[in-house]
Design a protein around this motif. Structure first.
Motif, mmCIF file in Angstrom:
data_model
loop_
_atom_site.group_PDB
_atom_site.id
_atom_site.type_symbol
_atom_site.label_atom_id
_atom_site.label_comp_id
_atom_site.label_asym_id
_atom_site.label_seq_id
_atom_site.Cartn_x
_atom_site.Cartn_y
_atom_site.Cartn_z
ATOM 1 N N ASP A 111 -10.326 -8.629 68.687
ATOM 2 C CA ASP A 111 -10.013 -7.296 69.028
ATOM 3 C C ASP A 111 -10.295 -6.062 68.429
ATOM 4 O O ASP A 111 -10.409 -5.613 67.028
ATOM 5 N N LEU A 112 -10.547 -5.281 69.014
ATOM 6 C CA LEU A 112 -11.150 -3.849 68.808
ATOM 7 C C LEU A 112 -10.394 -2.884 68.681
ATOM 8 O O LEU A 112 -11.111 -2.537 67.751
ATOM 9 N N TYR A 113 -8.953 -2.310 69.417
ATOM 10 C CA TYR A 113 -8.581 -1.028 68.765
ATOM 11 C C TYR A 113 -9.160 -1.409 66.905
ATOM 12 O O TYR A 113 -8.861 -0.223 66.329
ATOM 13 N N TYR A 114 -8.286 -2.849 66.696
ATOM 14 C CA TYR A 114 -8.361 -3.685 65.195
ATOM 15 C C TYR A 114 -9.383 -3.425 63.895
ATOM 16 O O TYR A 114 -9.284 -2.338 63.202
ATOM 17 N N MET A 115 -10.628 -3.269 64.474
ATOM 18 C CA MET A 115 -11.465 -3.258 64.435
ATOM 19 C C MET A 115 -12.373 -1.711 64.175
ATOM 20 O O MET A 115 -12.666 -1.454 62.438
ATOM 21 N N LEU A 116 -11.691 -1.418 64.758
ATOM 22 C CA LEU A 116 -11.942 0.257 64.985
ATOM 23 C C LEU A 116 -11.289 0.629 64.215
ATOM 24 O O LEU A 116 -11.862 1.694 63.095
ATOM 25 N N MET A 117 -10.051 0.678 64.258
ATOM 26 C CA MET A 117 -9.075 1.017 62.514
ATOM 27 C C MET A 117 -9.244 0.683 61.238
ATOM 28 O O MET A 117 -9.907 1.929 60.521
ATOM 29 N N ASP B 191 -6.892 1.791 73.935
ATOM 30 C CA ASP B 191 -5.884 1.230 73.855
ATOM 31 C C ASP B 191 -5.346 0.030 73.438
ATOM 32 O O ASP B 191 -6.789 -0.563 72.721
ATOM 33 N N GLU B 192 -4.519 -0.427 72.698
ATOM 34 C CA GLU B 192 -4.363 -0.979 71.644
ATOM 35 C C GLU B 192 -5.065 -2.799 72.203
ATOM 36 O O GLU B 192 -4.299 -3.188 71.201
ATOM 37 N N ASN B 193 -5.001 -2.403 73.022
ATOM 38 C CA ASN B 193 -5.328 -4.051 73.975
ATOM 39 C C ASN B 193 -6.862 -4.334 74.141
ATOM 40 O O ASN B 193 -6.795 -5.571 75.106
ATOM 41 N N CYS B 194 -7.334 -3.314 73.957
ATOM 42 C CA CYS B 194 -8.744 -3.342 74.165
ATOM 43 C C CYS B 194 -9.351 -4.386 72.964
ATOM 44 O O CYS B 194 -9.315 -4.085 72.097
ATOM 45 N N LYS B 195 -10.577 -5.232 74.314
ATOM 46 C CA LYS B 195 -11.028 -6.106 73.600
ATOM 47 C C LYS B 195 -12.845 -6.429 73.550
ATOM 48 O O LYS B 195 -12.938 -6.260 74.672
ATOM 49 N N VAL B 196 -13.143 -7.273 73.232
ATOM 50 C CA VAL B 196 -14.394 -6.810 72.759
ATOM 51 C C VAL B 196 -14.846 -8.399 72.463
ATOM 52 O O VAL B 196 -14.229 -9.702 71.943
ATOM 53 N N TYR B 197 -16.044 -8.957 73.251
ATOM 54 C CA TYR B 197 -16.437 -10.224 73.232
ATOM 55 C C TYR B 197 -17.457 -10.521 71.850
ATOM 56 O O TYR B 197 -18.832 -9.157 72.521
ATOM 57 N N GLY B 198 -18.048 -10.104 70.929
ATOM 58 C CA GLY B 198 -18.947 -10.409 70.478
ATOM 59 C C GLY B 198 -19.494 -11.549 69.260
ATOM 60 O O GLY B 198 -18.092 -12.164 68.774
ATOM 61 N N ASP B 199 -19.827 -11.262 68.068
ATOM 62 C CA ASP B 199 -20.072 -11.746 66.467
ATOM 63 C C ASP B 199 -19.279 -10.572 65.752
ATOM 64 O O ASP B 199 -19.534 -9.617 65.445
ATOM 65 N N ALA B 200 -18.552 -10.825 64.928
ATOM 66 C CA ALA B 200 -17.437 -10.251 64.422
ATOM 67 C C ALA B 200 -18.694 -8.858 63.549
ATOM 68 O O ALA B 200 -18.010 -7.715 63.702
ATOM 69 N N ASP B 201 -18.649 -10.023 62.757
ATOM 70 C CA ASP B 201 -19.799 -9.139 61.643
ATOM 71 C C ASP B 201 -20.688 -8.195 61.893
ATOM 72 O O ASP B 201 -20.998 -6.839 61.779
ATOM 73 N N PRO C 118 -15.445 -3.679 84.301
ATOM 74 C CA PRO C 118 -16.220 -4.523 84.521
ATOM 75 C C PRO C 118 -17.535 -4.023 84.531
ATOM 76 O O PRO C 118 -17.731 -2.122 84.959
ATOM 77 N N PRO C 119 -18.337 -4.448 83.786
ATOM 78 C CA PRO C 119 -18.489 -6.169 83.480
ATOM 79 C C PRO C 119 -18.050 -6.553 82.106
ATOM 80 O O PRO C 119 -18.443 -7.444 81.505
ATOM 81 N N GLY C 120 -17.523 -5.707 81.288
ATOM 82 C CA GLY C 120 -17.558 -5.481 80.280
ATOM 83 C C GLY C 120 -16.542 -4.521 79.260
ATOM 84 O O GLY C 120 -15.821 -3.938 80.261
ATOM 85 N N THR C 121 -17.279 -4.095 77.770
ATOM 86 C CA THR C 121 -15.796 -2.454 77.369
ATOM 87 C C THR C 121 -17.234 -1.710 76.598
ATOM 88 O O THR C 121 -18.340 -2.044 76.662
ATOM 89 N N PRO D 189 -21.266 -6.273 76.953
ATOM 90 C CA PRO D 189 -20.651 -7.348 78.102
ATOM 91 C C PRO D 189 -19.747 -7.881 78.032
ATOM 92 O O PRO D 189 -19.016 -8.542 76.371
ATOM 93 N N ARG D 190 -18.375 -8.373 79.112
ATOM 94 C CA ARG D 190 -17.389 -8.878 78.671
ATOM 95 C C ARG D 190 -17.659 -10.738 77.737
ATOM 96 O O ARG D 190 -16.732 -10.907 76.999
ATOM 97 N N ARG D 191 -18.733 -10.953 78.365
ATOM 98 C CA ARG D 191 -19.343 -12.243 77.640
ATOM 99 C C ARG D 191 -20.416 -12.087 77.694
ATOM 100 O O ARG D 191 -21.110 -11.496 78.215
ATOM 101 N N LYS D 192 -20.738 -13.420 76.489
ATOM 102 C CA LYS D 192 -22.353 -13.088 76.327
ATOM 103 C C LYS D 192 -23.932 -13.405 77.647
ATOM 104 O O LYS D 192 -23.257 -14.218 78.441
ATOM 105 N N MET D 193 -24.402 -13.021 77.945
ATOM 106 C CA MET D 193 -25.472 -12.966 78.679
ATOM 107 C C MET D 193 -25.673 -14.712 78.292
ATOM 108 O O MET D 193 -26.306 -14.951 77.450
ATOM 109 N N PRO D 194 -26.275 -14.789 79.615
ATOM 110 C CA PRO D 194 -27.131 -16.022 78.990
ATOM 111 C C PRO D 194 -28.465 -16.087 78.816
ATOM 112 O O PRO D 194 -29.361 -14.783 78.955
ATOM 113 N N THR D 195 -29.432 -16.682 78.104
ATOM 114 C CA THR D 195 -30.827 -16.176 77.124
ATOM 115 C C THR D 195 -31.175 -16.681 78.689
ATOM 116 O O THR D 195 -31.409 -18.138 79.169
ATOM 117 N N ALA D 196 -32.319 -16.130 78.659
ATOM 118 C CA ALA D 196 -33.648 -16.702 79.668
ATOM 119 C C ALA D 196 -34.693 -18.165 78.751
ATOM 120 O O ALA D 196 -34.863 -18.016 77.533
#
Length: 171
Positions: A21-27, A49-59, A90-93, A164-171
């Motif tokens: 929950d990106l909004y909560y994290m930023l607040m 937006d209060e519903n704004c999300k991000v995909y990643g490692d929270a810490d 698209p494709p992320g935040t 990115p919305r989801r973690k990109m694949p590693t090579a």
């Protein structure tokens, strides 16, 4: 606005990724830095937006945003507002950190994510930083498969983080 993309730093760091929950994290982050804002009557304004999300490692995302925000606080004018904007596209935040202060020259923008780089030698004893915050932020953004850029003109500096919305694949 023209943003500058800078070179990549990598380390062997593993991510524990989840939807956040990106909004909560930023607040929460803006509340935590209040003691740094108060002495010079600075403020943080969240535009997301209060519903704004991000995909990643929270810490690690918290570390990225904290490092950028502390930099904005250190280099913004007294009695000014630091604006954090976030939205999904698209494709992320996209997350922007914008502050009013001295314009960063194009030459400095080229070096701002370098380890141990300090913009103003006179500030080294005042801010207590070692010039690592933005370098660490860049490494962690890169690790998430995202980008971080800086743009500065007419006394306004903006850091743009795209994840990115989801973690990109590693090579």
């Amino acid at each position: 606005m023209n943003f500058l993309t800078l070179p990549v730093y990598r380390q062997d760091i593993e991510l524990a990724t989840t939807e956040i929950d990106l909004y909560y994290m930023l607040m929460q982050l803006s509340d935590e830095v209040y003691p740094l804002l108060a002495p010079e009557h600075k403020k943080v304004e969240i535009r997301a937006d209060e519903n704004c999300k991000v995909y990643g490692d929270a810490d690690k995302l918290a570390r990225i945003f904290n490092n950028i925000l502390k930099n904005a606080i250190a280099y913004s004018n007294p009695d000014s507002t630091i604006v954090i904007s976030a939205w999904e596209e698209p494709p992320g935040t996209v997350i922007l950190f914008s502050n009013q202060g001295q314009t960063i020259s194009p030459e400095e923008q080229q070096r701002i994510f370098d380890k141990f780089y300090r913009r103003d030698e006179a500030r080294q004893t005042n801010s207590g930083g070692a010039g690592l915050g933005l370098a660490i932020a860049k490494e962690l953004v890169d690790l998430h498969g995202g980008t971080i850029r800086v743009m500065s003109e007419n006394g306004r500096t903006t850091f743009k983080v795209c994840l990115p919305r989801r973690k990109m694949p590693t090579a």
